[in-house]
Motif scaffolding. Structure first.
Motif, PDB file in Angstrom:
ATOM      1  N   ALA A   1      51.347  32.969  50.975  1.00  0.00           N
ATOM      2  CA  ALA A   1      50.607  33.714  49.957  1.00  0.00           C
ATOM      3  C   ALA A   1      50.145  35.074  50.471  1.00  0.00           C
ATOM      4  CB  ALA A   1      49.404  32.902  49.494  1.00  0.00           C
ATOM      5  N   GLN A   2      50.300  36.057  49.595  1.00  0.00           N
ATOM      6  CA  GLN A   2      49.767  37.395  49.859  1.00  0.00           C
ATOM      7  C   GLN A   2      48.627  37.734  48.906  1.00  0.00           C
ATOM      8  OE1 GLN A   2      53.565  37.939  48.983  1.00  0.00           O
ATOM      9  NE2 GLN A   2      54.316  38.830  50.876  1.00  0.00           N
ATOM     10  N   LEU A   3      48.529  36.952  47.829  1.00  0.00           N
ATOM     11  CA  LEU A   3      47.497  37.168  46.822  1.00  0.00           C
ATOM     12  C   LEU A   3      47.004  35.815  46.349  1.00  0.00           C
ATOM     13  CD1 LEU A   3      46.160  39.480  45.084  1.00  0.00           C
ATOM     14  CD2 LEU A   3      47.882  38.953  43.347  1.00  0.00           C
ATOM     15  N   VAL A   4      45.691  35.661  46.282  1.00  0.00           N
ATOM     16  CA  VAL A   4      45.110  34.380  45.886  1.00  0.00           C
ATOM     17  C   VAL A   4      44.079  34.599  44.789  1.00  0.00           C
ATOM     18  CG1 VAL A   4      43.567  32.523  46.634  1.00  0.00           C
ATOM     19  CG2 VAL A   4      45.537  33.109  48.015  1.00  0.00           C
ATOM     20  N   LEU A   5      44.141  33.743  43.785  1.00  0.00           N
ATOM     21  CA  LEU A   5      43.117  33.722  42.747  1.00  0.00           C
ATOM     22  C   LEU A   5      42.079  32.686  43.153  1.00  0.00           C
ATOM     23  CD1 LEU A   5      42.026  34.436  39.888  1.00  0.00           C
ATOM     24  CD2 LEU A   5      43.460  32.569  39.026  1.00  0.00           C
ATOM     25  N   ALA A   6      40.846  33.121  43.322  1.00  0.00           N
ATOM     26  CA  ALA A   6      39.786  32.222  43.774  1.00  0.00           C
ATOM     27  C   ALA A   6      38.493  32.547  43.043  1.00  0.00           C
ATOM     28  CB  ALA A   6      39.577  32.358  45.285  1.00  0.00           C
ATOM     29  N   PHE A   7      37.572  31.616  43.113  1.00  0.00           N
ATOM     30  CA  PHE A   7      36.242  31.818  42.546  1.00  0.00           C
ATOM     31  C   PHE A   7      35.253  31.887  43.697  1.00  0.00           C
ATOM     32  CE2 PHE A   7      38.600  30.404  38.981  1.00  0.00           C
ATOM     33  CZ  PHE A   7      37.931  30.823  37.838  1.00  0.00           C
ATOM     34  N   ALA A   8      34.442  32.941  43.686  1.00  0.00           N
ATOM     35  CA  ALA A   8      33.467  33.150  44.758  1.00  0.00           C
ATOM     36  C   ALA A   8      32.069  33.192  44.163  1.00  0.00           C
ATOM     37  CB  ALA A   8      33.756  34.438  45.516  1.00  0.00           C
ATOM     38  N   ASP A   9      31.093  32.770  44.949  1.00  0.00           N
ATOM     39  CA  ASP A   9      29.707  32.738  44.488  1.00  0.00           C
ATOM     40  C   ASP A   9      29.070  34.119  44.603  1.00  0.00           C
ATOM     41  OD1 ASP A   9      29.735  30.008  43.926  1.00  0.00           O
ATOM     42  OD2 ASP A   9      29.384  29.515  46.024  1.00  0.00           O
ATOM     43  N   GLU A  10      28.253  34.429  43.605  1.00  0.00           N
ATOM     44  CA  GLU A  10      27.484  35.672  43.595  1.00  0.00           C
ATOM     45  C   GLU A  10      26.025  35.334  43.316  1.00  0.00           C
ATOM     46  OE1 GLU A  10      29.626  39.554  42.113  1.00  0.00           O
ATOM     47  OE2 GLU A  10      29.782  38.014  40.585  1.00  0.00           O
ATOM     48  N   GLY A  11      25.226  35.285  44.343  1.00  0.00           N
ATOM     49  CA  GLY A  11      23.813  34.967  44.158  1.00  0.00           C
ATOM     50  C   GLY A  11      23.632  33.615  43.492  1.00  0.00           C
ATOM     51  N   ASN A  12      22.747  33.573  42.480  1.00  0.00           N
ATOM     52  CA  ASN A  12      22.454  32.314  41.789  1.00  0.00           C
ATOM     53  C   ASN A  12      23.278  32.130  40.517  1.00  0.00           C
ATOM     54  OD1 ASN A  12      20.439  31.640  43.679  1.00  0.00           O
ATOM     55  ND2 ASN A  12      18.933  32.924  42.589  1.00  0.00           N
ATOM     56  N   GLY A  13      24.143  33.079  40.205  1.00  0.00           N
ATOM     57  CA  GLY A  13      24.934  32.992  38.991  1.00  0.00           C
ATOM     58  C   GLY A  13      26.149  32.095  39.163  1.00  0.00           C
ATOM     59  N   PRO A  14      26.890  31.894  38.082  1.00  0.00           N
ATOM     60  CA  PRO A  14      28.105  31.080  38.165  1.00  0.00           C
ATOM     61  C   PRO A  14      29.174  31.760  39.000  1.00  0.00           C
ATOM     62  CG  PRO A  14      27.949  32.165  36.019  1.00  0.00           C
ATOM     63  CD  PRO A  14      26.648  32.423  36.722  1.00  0.00           C
ATOM     64  N   ALA A  15      30.047  30.961  39.555  1.00  0.00           N
ATOM     65  CA  ALA A  15      31.130  31.510  40.362  1.00  0.00           C
ATOM     66  C   ALA A  15      32.004  32.424  39.504  1.00  0.00           C
ATOM     67  CB  ALA A  15      31.966  30.387  40.962  1.00  0.00           C
ATOM     68  N   ARG A  16      32.520  33.462  40.138  1.00  0.00           N
ATOM     69  CA  ARG A  16      33.292  34.474  39.418  1.00  0.00           C
ATOM     70  C   ARG A  16      34.702  34.545  39.987  1.00  0.00           C
ATOM     71  NH1 ARG A  16      31.399  40.826  38.905  1.00  0.00           N
ATOM     72  NH2 ARG A  16      33.047  41.524  37.487  1.00  0.00           N
ATOM     73  N   PRO A  17      35.719  34.742  39.131  1.00  0.00           N
ATOM     74  CA  PRO A  17      37.088  34.836  39.651  1.00  0.00           C
ATOM     75  C   PRO A  17      37.337  36.158  40.368  1.00  0.00           C
ATOM     76  CG  PRO A  17      37.064  35.170  37.274  1.00  0.00           C
ATOM     77  CD  PRO A  17      35.669  34.776  37.655  1.00  0.00           C
ATOM     78  N   PHE A  18      38.163  36.071  41.403  1.00  0.00           N
ATOM     79  CA  PHE A  18      38.520  37.241  42.196  1.00  0.00           C
ATOM     80  C   PHE A  18      40.003  37.176  42.547  1.00  0.00           C
ATOM     81  CE2 PHE A  18      34.019  36.985  42.848  1.00  0.00           C
ATOM     82  CZ  PHE A  18      33.589  38.289  43.054  1.00  0.00           C
ATOM     83  N   LEU A  19      40.605  38.336  42.695  1.00  0.00           N
ATOM     84  CA  LEU A  19      41.918  38.441  43.319  1.00  0.00           C
ATOM     85  C   LEU A  19      41.695  38.828  44.770  1.00  0.00           C
ATOM     86  CD1 LEU A  19      44.087  40.354  40.702  1.00  0.00           C
ATOM     87  CD2 LEU A  19      44.234  37.942  41.340  1.00  0.00           C
ATOM     88  N   VAL A  20      42.145  37.998  45.663  1.00  0.00           N
ATOM     89  CA  VAL A  20      41.925  38.218  47.087  1.00  0.00           C
ATOM     90  C   VAL A  20      43.253  38.567  47.749  1.00  0.00           C
ATOM     91  CG1 VAL A  20      41.002  37.265  49.231  1.00  0.00           C
ATOM     92  CG2 VAL A  20      40.069  36.508  47.022  1.00  0.00           C
ATOM     93  N   GLU A  21      43.284  39.711  48.407  1.00  0.00           N
ATOM     94  CA  GLU A  21      44.469  40.141  49.148  1.00  0.00           C
ATOM     95  C   GLU A  21      44.406  39.561  50.564  1.00  0.00           C
ATOM     96  OE1 GLU A  21      47.031  41.974  48.279  1.00  0.00           O
ATOM     97  OE2 GLU A  21      46.459  42.931  46.386  1.00  0.00           O
ATOM     98  N   PHE A  22      45.501  38.936  50.978  1.00  0.00           N
ATOM     99  CA  PHE A  22      45.573  38.392  52.319  1.00  0.00           C
ATOM    100  C   PHE A  22      46.265  39.401  53.230  1.00  0.00           C
ATOM    101  CE2 PHE A  22      45.510  33.625  51.066  1.00  0.00           C
ATOM    102  CZ  PHE A  22      44.177  33.758  50.748  1.00  0.00           C
ATOM    103  N   ALA A  23      45.558  39.836  54.221  1.00  0.00           N
ATOM    104  CA  ALA A  23      46.118  40.794  55.171  1.00  0.00           C
ATOM    105  C   ALA A  23      45.497  40.547  56.537  1.00  0.00           C
ATOM    106  CB  ALA A  23      45.837  42.226  54.717  1.00  0.00           C
TER     107      ALA A  23
END
Length: 368
Positions: free
Chosen positions: A161-183
């Motif tokens: 994988a070079q690109l991953v769709l993941a959900f990351a936590d932001e403070g106390n809110g619900p997890a948010r989707p992100f595009l993560v570049e693997f390098a």
């Protein structure tokens, strides 16, 4: 309601079967014990991209091949049957999210790379919301400005994988989707053992990996992802059933094929009916998604629950039909059962799937 396949869908299915059969001749299933794949089959992946199959279901104006979810399910069902070492359903998941957010320049550019096969994009399922994937590892990733940190325990095709769709936590809110570049050096990868020998896994440690935040997933995209997953399960179930029926017609006991015994033929007939019923629900869900109907997510969750139950039942009964030979490494039955068990780990127990469906039914007012 009947869902007869169109001429284009029949031709799509035949094309996929030929391509996957050609690939299977040089790639036995199960693979040799000492040569279990750790990475994707790059030759087959390139062929899928060249034929435009990675862009199936993505609008042509976004660089895809067009077609709808019903067409995508035809292909997913064939891939689920052949079980090649490629992240087809995983990549279709990421493509659906990128297409939803194609108004973002970053997402649009990433989608183009995914569809032409130059970028391998997969979801980090373990970070997804628990109503899609149970047992979410909350806090496994944290977002800070434009980068994420954390550890992903088991990412499908994580070494590729070079690109991953993941959900990351932001403070106390619900997890948010992100595009993560693997390098490198922001990503450290380690291959890990996987129950499913057709889907290699890797553990990833991210340290300041570049990431682009995305808006929350829409209900339409969630329904699309779940429907395609369900279609893939049907394909695996059909292969297990076909193998069991063939073996029951050849294996003889007391001078008769074992398939003539009620204890076997009735079980296999029940599993055939169960698979057909689940496939009709998948088709209904695909048409609901394509029609952008309000009940699309409910239809998708219904299809997924039925397909997952059918897969678990048919792979278990197929293994029992084969008897002791089904447990040997050289036989396909255990591979299909392992895929079913791995998908159960991903998608949750029948009770979890039905709870998620009930939540949607109650929320939509369809039970009131």
């Amino acid at each position: 309601m009947r869902f007869a396949p169109t001429g284009e869908q029949l031709e799509l299915g035949r094309t996929a079967e030929r391509l996957l059969a050609d690939h299977a001749r040089g790639n036995p299933l199960p693979p040799p014990w000492d040569a279990i794949p750790r990475t994707l089959d790059s030759e087959l992946w390139a062929s899928l991209a060249e034929l435009g199959l990675l862009g199936l279901g993505v609008p042509e104006q976004l660089g895809g091949s067009g077609g709808g979810v019903a067409d995508l399910c035809v292909l997913a069902e064939r891939v689920g049957s052949a079980l090649p070492t490629v992240p087809f359903t995983a990549t279709a998941t990421v493509a659906a999210v990128l297409a939803e957010h194609a108004d973002s320049p970053g997402a649009r550019a990433a989608l183009a790379r995914v569809l032409d096969g130059s970028t391998v994009a997969v979801p980090a399922w373990e970070t997804f919301p628990s109503d899609m994937v149970p047992g979410r590892r909350a806090g496994s990733l944290t977002f800070n400005d434009t980068a994420v940190d954390g550890v992903l325990a088991a990412v499908p095709f994580g070494l590729d994988a070079q690109l991953v769709l993941a959900f990351a936590d932001e403070g106390n809110g619900p997890a948010r989707p992100f595009l993560v570049e693997f390098a490198e050096p922001a990503t450290a990868r380690t291959s890990v053992e996987a129950l499913d020998v057709t889907e290699p896994m890797a553990s990833l440690r991210l340290t300041g990996a570049p990431a682009e935040p995305l808006p929350p997933l829409g209900a339409h995209t969630v329904a699309r992802v779940l429907t395609v997953l369900a279609a893939e399960l049907i394909g695996t179930g059909r292969r297990a059933l076909e193998g069991a029926v063939e073996y029951a017609g050849m294996r003889r006991q007391f001078g008769r094929p074992i398939g003539s015994f009620q204890a076997i033929k009735h079980v296999l007939a029940d599993r055939s009916v169960q698979l057909d019923a689940a496939w009709m629900l998948v088709q209904a869900a695909a048409h609901a998604v394509d029609g952008e109907r309000a009940d699309a997510e409910v239809a998708a969750r219904t299809a997924l629950a039925a397909a997952a139950d059918a897969l678990e039942a048919v792979t278990a009964d197929a293994l029992q039909t084969h008897g002791g030979i089904g447990f040997t490494w050289e036989h396909t039955s255990h591979v299909l059962l392992r895929r079913a068990r791995a998908r159960r780990s991903l998608l949750g127990s029948p009770a979890h799937r039905l709870d998620a469906l009930a939540d949607r039914l109650i929320g939509s007012g369809r039970l009131s």
